[in-house]
Structure formats: structure tokens, C-alpha cells
Design a protein around this motif. Structure first.
Motif, PDB file in Angstrom:
ATOM      1  N   GLU A   8       7.184  -6.947 -12.664  1.00  0.00           N
ATOM      2  CA  GLU A   8       7.849  -5.849 -13.371  1.00  0.00           C
ATOM      3  C   GLU A   8       6.857  -4.773 -13.779  1.00  0.00           C
ATOM      4  OE1 GLU A   8      10.957  -5.301 -13.475  1.00  0.00           O
ATOM      5  OE2 GLU A   8      11.352  -7.173 -12.428  1.00  0.00           O
ATOM      6  N   THR A   9       5.650  -5.177 -14.190  1.00  0.00           N
ATOM      7  CA  THR A   9       4.651  -4.169 -14.564  1.00  0.00           C
ATOM      8  C   THR A   9       4.296  -3.311 -13.361  1.00  0.00           C
ATOM      9  OG1 THR A   9       3.770  -5.774 -16.094  1.00  0.00           O
ATOM     10  CG2 THR A   9       2.444  -3.843 -15.707  1.00  0.00           C
ATOM     11  N   MET A  10       4.009  -3.974 -12.230  1.00  0.00           N
ATOM     12  CA  MET A  10       3.590  -3.229 -11.053  1.00  0.00           C
ATOM     13  C   MET A  10       4.693  -2.300 -10.566  1.00  0.00           C
ATOM     14  SD  MET A  10       0.632  -3.395  -9.876  1.00  0.00           S
ATOM     15  CE  MET A  10      -0.844  -4.239 -10.328  1.00  0.00           C
ATOM     16  N   ARG A  11       5.941  -2.744 -10.743  1.00  0.00           N
ATOM     17  CA  ARG A  11       7.034  -1.931 -10.235  1.00  0.00           C
ATOM     18  C   ARG A  11       7.334  -0.724 -11.122  1.00  0.00           C
ATOM     19  NH1 ARG A  11      11.432  -3.838  -7.264  1.00  0.00           N
ATOM     20  NH2 ARG A  11      12.756  -3.693  -9.085  1.00  0.00           N
ATOM     21  N   SER A  12       6.792  -0.725 -12.347  1.00  0.00           N
ATOM     22  CA  SER A  12       7.122   0.428 -13.183  1.00  0.00           C
ATOM     23  C   SER A  12       5.935   1.361 -13.401  1.00  0.00           C
ATOM     24  CB  SER A  12       7.727  -0.009 -14.517  1.00  0.00           C
ATOM     25  OG  SER A  12       6.930  -0.975 -15.097  1.00  0.00           O
ATOM     26  N   VAL A  13       4.806   1.123 -12.742  1.00  0.00           N
ATOM     27  CA  VAL A  13       3.720   2.107 -12.819  1.00  0.00           C
ATOM     28  C   VAL A  13       3.562   2.763 -11.452  1.00  0.00           C
ATOM     29  CG1 VAL A  13       2.519   0.924 -14.667  1.00  0.00           C
ATOM     30  CG2 VAL A  13       1.933   0.413 -12.324  1.00  0.00           C
ATOM     31  N   PRO A  14       3.038   4.000 -11.402  1.00  0.00           N
ATOM     32  CA  PRO A  14       2.894   4.678 -10.111  1.00  0.00           C
ATOM     33  C   PRO A  14       1.780   4.061  -9.265  1.00  0.00           C
ATOM     34  CG  PRO A  14       2.717   6.225 -11.957  1.00  0.00           C
ATOM     35  CD  PRO A  14       2.647   4.860 -12.520  1.00  0.00           C
ATOM     36  N   ILE A  52      -0.350   5.529  -7.413  1.00  0.00           N
ATOM     37  CA  ILE A  52      -1.609   6.281  -7.491  1.00  0.00           C
ATOM     38  C   ILE A  52      -2.456   5.782  -8.664  1.00  0.00           C
ATOM     39  CG2 ILE A  52      -0.752   8.178  -8.931  1.00  0.00           C
ATOM     40  CD1 ILE A  52      -2.184  10.096  -7.074  1.00  0.00           C
ATOM     41  N   LEU A  53      -1.785   5.380  -9.745  1.00  0.00           N
ATOM     42  CA  LEU A  53      -2.504   4.878 -10.917  1.00  0.00           C
ATOM     43  C   LEU A  53      -3.199   3.559 -10.575  1.00  0.00           C
ATOM     44  CD1 LEU A  53      -3.027   5.148 -13.997  1.00  0.00           C
ATOM     45  CD2 LEU A  53      -0.992   3.786 -14.347  1.00  0.00           C
ATOM     46  N   TYR A  80      -6.144   4.154  -8.086  1.00  0.00           N
ATOM     47  CA  TYR A  80      -7.253   4.829  -8.755  1.00  0.00           C
ATOM     48  C   TYR A  80      -7.956   3.868  -9.689  1.00  0.00           C
ATOM     49  CZ  TYR A  80      -9.623   8.194 -11.802  1.00  0.00           C
ATOM     50  OH  TYR A  80     -10.557   8.887 -12.525  1.00  0.00           O
ATOM     51  N   TRP A  81      -7.186   3.076 -10.439  1.00  0.00           N
ATOM     52  CA  TRP A  81      -7.785   2.223 -11.443  1.00  0.00           C
ATOM     53  C   TRP A  81      -8.595   1.099 -10.803  1.00  0.00           C
ATOM     54  CZ3 TRP A  81      -7.054  -2.578 -14.195  1.00  0.00           C
ATOM     55  CH2 TRP A  81      -7.759  -2.593 -15.402  1.00  0.00           C
ATOM     56  N   PHE A 108      -0.390  -3.611  -5.514  1.00  0.00           N
ATOM     57  CA  PHE A 108       0.831  -2.892  -5.865  1.00  0.00           C
ATOM     58  C   PHE A 108       2.005  -3.348  -5.011  1.00  0.00           C
ATOM     59  CE2 PHE A 108       3.725   0.693  -5.284  1.00  0.00           C
ATOM     60  CZ  PHE A 108       3.988   1.045  -6.598  1.00  0.00           C
ATOM     61  N   LEU A 164      -1.953   8.654  -0.357  1.00  0.00           N
ATOM     62  CA  LEU A 164      -2.505   8.791  -1.696  1.00  0.00           C
ATOM     63  C   LEU A 164      -3.992   8.486  -1.753  1.00  0.00           C
ATOM     64  CD1 LEU A 164       0.256   7.298  -3.968  1.00  0.00           C
ATOM     65  CD2 LEU A 164      -0.075   9.584  -3.143  1.00  0.00           C
TER      66      LEU A 164
END
Lengths: 377, 397
Positions: free
Chosen positions: A213-219, A221-222, A225-226, A253, A317
Motif C-alpha cells: 500500500e505504501t509503494m502504491r501511494s507514492v510516485p 519518481i520519488l 530518486y530516493w 516500486f 523517469l
């Protein structure tokens, strides 16, 4: 004949007053747009800029004297695509003819844009691909061989391409290699996550769900990059190439998305199958590997193929971590002052190539879906 | 569940305890391994940062930002009153992140509204009886879905918006819309000077009546409220309407007046709207096709025309079905605003990148940004779930 055409026009364009009005608005607009585009594409456009920068578009800054490595990897890629086709599609006469025709057209275009030598190499790669297709088409019997062959192909591409260093990879080659590597890397991780989310062990379930759920709600690219930022902090003594860090970000991701697809497949496996396997005293491992997963994965193959398109589109990206993919290579060419007025030529070319590859993946996904639907009836 | 109980009772009591103990052991082992991994990761990153002289703390958020953003507003206090003012380098890092969030939300919310409307139209067009409309919509959807969003954004920015005429020669559309390479200008609302307190009061009353009309149920009270709102509006207009239309004007030194949208935001918004519309269109089309054919046949047998059937029978049902899929689309769309960094749009991710480059605080920044995106996703799905419950609850009643 003409009455047939008239009837078609009447039924499809002027059936009702509203349809007729729409047609009368659209037809002139469309004709004008088509004329304007054709005029630009055939007369005004300077397509030399595409031919002149073909090498940069395809391979980025890969050293010119090492280009044979790129050609070898193109041949391996074609063989892999052929083998992949062979897994599901019968090499019938019309299918072979159309693929052959597309190969000849691409080879001719390459020969016209760069030189005859490259055109010949493209044609040879197409022949290898078709041969692999015919060779791989043996229903069920050698599926495992093809699967491990695909894995070996990815490893071979990395081995062949890596000597000049990961930093010089670029262009369309980078996009494609990244996509294939990430698609394969996400599979085991995604399957484990899906099984974890369905597990009877509560802690495993909570952790997998939280990750997905966390991975699915952040972009995306973030994440990319991180990971790129954080790896050098974790391993300060070794320098991990940017490409591998990027691949890790993509894999982490997209594994969450693969997990959701696989979970939908797991839910499609009839409960009786699991109960039957349990009643035969199978261990959890055997149950999952031999009974549940083969059936679950079969259902989600079209979605997983569709996911390859998401990865390929997401691969643009990598500009954020300083890699030169296909789109970035096009932008680099436009950054050259002498090409600055060729914006439309470059973008139309990039758009056409992306559309061709994306369309092919979508088509494959739909064909697979239809194929599987027919098989399950 | 039943199988588990059956299994459980077939096991002799002596082994049963062992089984439970081993189950707990597995649980504990997993928790310990994962927690250990996370703690090791945190400690390793912290140590690496400490070696660079950076301690983990959120104190940097209060420090001055010392960089500028091309757009974005921040909350701040002027004489004890909270106001929104445009971002300047003297603001803090936290305010910079807020300005980024503001920009992201600005694009996301406008895109959500526009792509729903446009996407529904395209989705209906995919099923049109007109061959041209059907295939044009199909072509649009396929072209958009099979190419990366990033190339679409970059194309709209570099090949369309930056090719607009310069501001002093801005192309004028219907007198209200100005398009130039320094931005797009739309008519805005302006407060006119001759408005009195009475007209403001009437306008506020009309707004309150409209809100009440939407919230309250029942068709009769609604009609009365709507009539009251309209009459309040007319009265406000007669007394001297407090709001006027402010049309943009192109001058020699650029456009002024109206409501301006920066070129970056224009390109990003157009790209995201076109992209998401294609997905919304597919969702809407799928839902229309999933409705039983009997619905069409029944209304045809009642003598309803195709457009009437679509508007009054099909679409109201479609909006119930599509809500969960739309929520997913809205969440992806909100995440997609992070691609604005490719054309220099100062969205949340872009500002996070700038702040962490300047301060070296990636760990703290990423925690904030991830939590923000998580919160946005939850808010969107909560909103859509709320609407879903309302809409589908009414059907059950």
C-alpha cells in the motif's frame, strides 16, 4: 460496389441528424489536419536530423568502436522476443509474413537513415528473431527451457554490454534493457509479496500489505530518486553504478503492482484445489509452487505483459538520476543549437517509436488474454 | 476456516502445544527480522549522514529556504491574521514544502474535475453510432495510453506552450482567453468598488442557500431553497453586484488582468488532463458496456431516444459503477503531478528535491513527502468512498 459504399457512409456517418452534423464538422477538420500534417511531414520537415543523430537516439553515448556489442544485444533481444512469441502464438503463415514484412520495412528504414551495413544487421536480427519464434513453438514441452533461456538472455545482454561501463549506456537500448531487466526482477519479489499478503501468518500479512500500500501511494519518481540517493549512504566504500541503483528503485516500486496482479490471480484459483492438495498432505511449499502458482500466474499473464508497458513508459523517469534514455537522448539532440528548430521532427519520431512499441505490447497483452480465455473454456 | 478447525482437532493434544508454540516463534522471528532490517537501515543512513555532519532532526524545517520558486503561496501571519502570500526566499523550508504541496494540489484538483468531464465525453464517444467519432476517440485513447506520460508533458511544454506567441502579441480567443508563451490568461473574478454590505450579505445568503440545497434531501424543500438562492442572487445583482468579471488584456509589455496560469502549469495540466481522460474514458466505456443490454432495450421499447436513454438511464447507473475505478485514477493522477519537475514546475517533489539538495536532509524530507502522498491517497479514497456510500446507499433505501 458504389451502392455498398453509399450504404456504408449512410449507416456509419449520416444515420441520424446529430450524427450527420458531427460528421459535417469533423470531416473538414480532419481533412485539413491530415493535409497540414502531410504537407509538413513530406515537404517542410527536415528528417535528416533523425538520421544524423540515430546513433545517439539508439545508444546514447555508447563508444562508437564498441557498437558491435550493441548489435549483439539487439540480436539477443530479437531472439528473446521471438522465443517469447513462440510461447503463446503459433507461427502461422500470415503471422510469419506480417512479422517478416515489418522486419524488412524497419531494416529498409534503417538502411535509408544510416547506412546499408546497419540495415543488413537489422535484417539479420529480424531473421534471428523469427528463427527463435519457430524454434520455441513447441506447446508446453520446452516452456521451462524457453523461460530459462529468457533469463540467460538478460544475463548475456548485461555481460555483452557492460565492459565499456554502465555510465555510457543510453538511448532506446537503455530503455529496453532496463524494462526487461526490471520486468524479470519484479516477478519473484512480487510473487513473494502476494503470497505474504495472503499468508495465514498475521505478521507477514501486515508487513506485506503495508509495503504494497505504501509503494502504491507514492510516485515512482520519488522511489527511484530516493533509492539512488540512499544506496551510496548505505555502502560508502563501494560505488554502485547509477543504472543498477535505478533498476533497484524500479523493481522495488513495480513489485508492489505485480503483487496486486498476482493476488488477483491467487484469488481466482478455486478453493477446492488448495483443499485437495492439503488433503493429500502436501507441504505449503509444494502446494504453492506446484498447484497454486501455475494456475494463478496463468490468469495474470496478460496483466503482467501490460505491466511491461507501464515499466517501459516509467523508464523515461531515469532522467532524474542522470541517465540518458530514449526521450532524454532526443532532448539532448534538441539542446544542440544547430538542431533547436527541429523540435517537431524529433518529438514526432520519439512519439512514433514509443507508440509502435507500446502498441505492440498492448496488442500482445490483448491477444494473450483472448488466447487464455479460449483455453479456459 | 472449517478446514483449519478440522486440522486442529485431528492433531493429538501433545503436539498441539508444540504447533502453537512454533507458530508464535515464526511470527516473532518475522517481526524481529523485519524490524531489525528497518532499524539497521535507519541506523546505517543516520550514521552515514552523521559522518557528513548531519544529525537526524526536523529542525531544518524552520530555517530560511534561501531559494525562490516560480509560483506557489504559503500561509503566514501578518499582524496576527493568517494570510496566504506568494513564496519568497526569506520563508522557511517548511513553507517552501507547503508551497510545493499547494502547487501539486492546484494541478491535481483542476485535473480531477477536467478529466472526469472530458473523459466521460470521450468514453461516450467510443460508443457513438458515428464511425468517425468512434474511431477518433479510439485513436486518441490508444495514442495516449501507449506512450509515456513524460513525453506528453515535455511535448506540451516545449512544442506547444513555448511556441505560443510572445506576451505582447498574445493570441486572443473569444476575447476572454489569452495564450502567450509567458502563460495563459483567463477571465477572473474581481471585487468591484461600488458593492455595499447589503449586496455582500445577499451573495453570502445565496451561497448558504445553495449549500443547504445540495446537503438537504427531498425534492420539494430543495426546489424552494433553489428558488430562494436564485432570488437572492438577483437581488444582489440589483443592489450592485459585488463581483465583476476581470478580462485579461494584452498590452505591449505583456498581458495583465484576469487570472493567469504559468506556462509550466498550463503544459502539465493539459498533459495530465489529456492523459487521464483516456483512462477515464476506458473506465466509463467499460462500465457502459457492462450494464445489462436489457436497460437499452427496455428504454427503446418505451420509445426513448438513444441520447435520452444515455442521459437518463445509462449514465446515472454508470457513475455508481465507476466510482472505485475513478478513485484509483485520481490517486495516480495526483502522483503524476510529480513529473512536473521535468519542465521545472515547482510541485511537492520538485521542492523536496531542492530542499534536500540544499540541506542534505534526504531522510527527513522523504519521510515528510511520503507521508504527504500517503495522506493524499487516503483522503482521495475516503472522499470517493464517502460519495460511493452515499450514492449506493440511496439505491438500497
Amino acid at each position: 460496389m458504389s451502392t455498398l459504399a453509399l450504404r456504408w457512409v449512410h449507416r456509419n456517418l449520416f444515420a441520424k441528424p446529430f450524427d450527420a452534423a458531427l460528421s459535417l464538422v469533423i470531416i473538414p477538420l480532419l481533412a485539413w489536419a491530415a493535409y497540414a500534417f502531410a504537407h509538413w511531414a513530406l515537404i517542410d520537415a527536415h528528417w535528416q536530423v533523425v538520421g544524423g543523430s540515430f546513433k545517439v537516439l539508439m545508444t546514447g553515448i555508447y563508444p562508437a568502436d564498441q557498437l558491435w556489442r550493441a548489435w549483439v544485444s539487439v540480436a539477443i533481444l530479437c531472439a528473446m522476443f521471438g522465443a517469447g512469441l513462440g510461447l503463446s502464438l503459433r507461427p502461422g503463415r500470415t503471422a510469419l509474413a506480417s512479422v517478416g514484412l515489418v522486419g524488412i520495412l524497419i531494416a529498409a528504414a534503417v538502411a535509408a537513415a544510416i547506412d546499408l551495413h546497419s540495415g543488413m544487421l537489422t535484417a539479420a536480427s529480424a531473421v534471428i528473431g523469427i528463427a527463435a519464434w519457430i524454434g520455441a513453438y513447441r506447446p508446453a514441452a520446452n516452456q521451462r527451457i524457453v523461460m530459462s533461456g529468457l533469463l540467460a538472455g538478460v544475463v548475456a545482454i548485461f555481460v555483452v554490454l557492460s565492459p565499456p561501463g554502465f555510465e555510457v549506456w543510453g538511448g532506446l537500448l537503455l530503455s529496453v534493457v532496463l524494462t526487461i531487466a526490471v520486468s524479470i526482477l519484479t516477478l519473484p519479489f512480487g510473487i513473494l509479496l502476494a503470497l505474504g499478503r495472503q499468508s495465514r501468518i498475521a505478521s507477514l500479512r501486515v508487513i506485506s500489505t503495508a509495503y504494497i500500500e505504501t509503494m502504491r501511494s507514492v510516485p515512482l519518481i520519488l522511489v527511484v530518486y530516493w533509492i539512488w540517493i540512499i544506496v551510496p549512504l548505505l555502502a560508502p566504500d563501494t560505488s554502485v553504478p547509477g543504472l543498477l541503483r535505478g533498476m533497484a528503485g524500479f523493481a522495488l516500486f513495480f513489485a508492489a503492482y505485480v503483487a496486486e496482479y498476482v493476488r488477483s490471480g491467487l484469488q481466482a484459483v478455486p478453493r477446492g484445489q488448495i483443499e485437495a492438495a492439503r488433503s493429500l498432505a502436501m507441504s505449503s511449499w509444494t502446494l504453492n509452487v506446484d498447484i497454486v502458482l501455475p494456475q494463478a500466474l496463468r490468469v495474470v499473464v496478460p496483466s503482467l505483459v501490460g505491466q511491461i508497458l507501464d515499466i517501459f513508459n516509467g523508464a523515461t523517469l531515469v532522467f532524474i538520476i542522470g541517465l540518458t534514455d530514449f526521450l532524454r537522448a532526443g532532448q539532448m539532440i534538441l539542446a544542440d543549437p544547430q538542431n533547436s528548430s527541429r523540435t517537431y521532427e524529433i518529438y514526432v519520431f520519439l512519439f512514433a517509436v514509443y507508440l509502435a512499441i507500446g502498441g505492440a505490447i498492448t496488442y500482445a497483452s490483448r491477444r494473450l488474454e483472448a488466447h487464455l480465455a479460449r483455453g479456459s473454456r | 476456516m472449517s478446514t483449519e478447525i478440522a486440522e486442529y482437532h485431528s492433531i493429538p493434544p501433545a503436539r498441539r502445544g508444540l504447533l502453537i508454540a512454533s507458530k508464535w516463534l515464526v511470527q516473532a522471528a518475522i517481526v524481529i527480522v523485519v524490524a531489525g532490517l528497518v532499524i539497521w537501515l535507519g541506523l546505517a543512513v543516520r550514521e552515514a549522514l552523521a559522518r557528513k555532519g548531519i544529525q537526524f532532526s526536523f529542525g531544518y524545517l524552520g530555517h530560511g529556504a534561501n531559494f525562490s520558486l516560480s509560483e506557489g503561496v504559503v500561509p503566514s501571519f501578518v499582524g496576527g491574521w493568517p494570510v496566504l502570500e506568494s513564496f519568497s526566499p526569506s520563508h522557511s523550508n517548511l513553507q517552501a514544502l507547503f508551497a510545493g504541496l499547494w502547487n501539486s494540489l492546484k494541478v491535481a484538483l483542476s485535473a480531477i474535475v477536467l478529466c472526469t468531464m472530458f473523459g466521460t465525453l470521450v468514453g461516450i464517444g467510443r460508443l457513438s453510432t458515428n464511425w468517425l467519432v468512434r474511431n477518433l476517440c479510439f485513436g486518441l485513447v490508444e495514442a495516449v495510453r501507449n506512450t509515456p506520460l513524460l513525453i506528453q508533458i515535455v511535448f506540451w511544454y516545449f512544442a506547444v506552450v513555448l511556441r505560443f506567441p510572445p506576451a505582447n502579441a498574445a493570441s486572443n480567443w473569444f476575447g476572454g482567453l489569452l495564450a502567450s508563451r509567458s502563460g495563459v490568461f483567463l477571465p477572473g473574478l474581481a471585487i468591484s468598488e461600488r458593492a455595499g454590505a447589503a449586496s455582500w450579505g445577499l451573495l453570502a445568503a445565496a451561497f448558504a442557500l445553495l449549500v443547504a440545497c445540495v446537503v438537504l434531501g427531498g425534492s420539494r424543500p430543495r426546489l424552494i431553497l433553489l428558488a430562494a438562492a436564485i432570488s437572492a442572487l438577483i437581488a444582489a445583482a440589483l443592489v450592485g453586484f459585488p463581483l465583476g468579471l476581470d478580462l485579461p488584456v494584452a498590452t505591449r509589455f505583456g498581458a495583465r488582468g484576469g487570472f493567469s496560469i504559468s506556462p509550466e502549469m498550463t503544459a502539465l495540466l493539459v498533459a495530465i488532463v489529456v492523459n487521464s481522460s483516456a483512462y477515464v474514458a476506458e473506465i466509463v466505456r467499460g462500465a457502459i458496456e457492462a450494464l445489462p443490454k436489457g436497460q437499452w432495450e427496455a428504454s427503446a421499447s418505451l420509445g426513448l431516444s438513444r441520447s435520452h436513454t444515455l442521459r437518463d438511464i445509462i449514465l446515472p447507473q454508470v457513475f455508481r459503477i465507476v466510482l472505485p475505478s475513478l478513485a484509483n485514477r485520481y490517486i495516480s493522477l495526483t502522483k503524476d503531478t510529480s513529473l512536473g519537475i521535468a519542465i521545472g514546475f515547482p510541485d511537492l517533489f520538485n521542492v523536496y528535491g531542492t530542499v534536500s539538495n540544499q540541506t542534505g536532509r534526504n531522510l527527513e524530507g522523504v519521510v515528510i513527502v511520503m507521508l504527504t502522498y500517503l495522506a493524499l491517497s487516503w483522503i482521495i479514497s475516503a472522499c470517493v468512498n464517502g460519495i460511493n456510500a452515499r450514492v449506493n446507499g440511496r439505491r438500497a433505501r
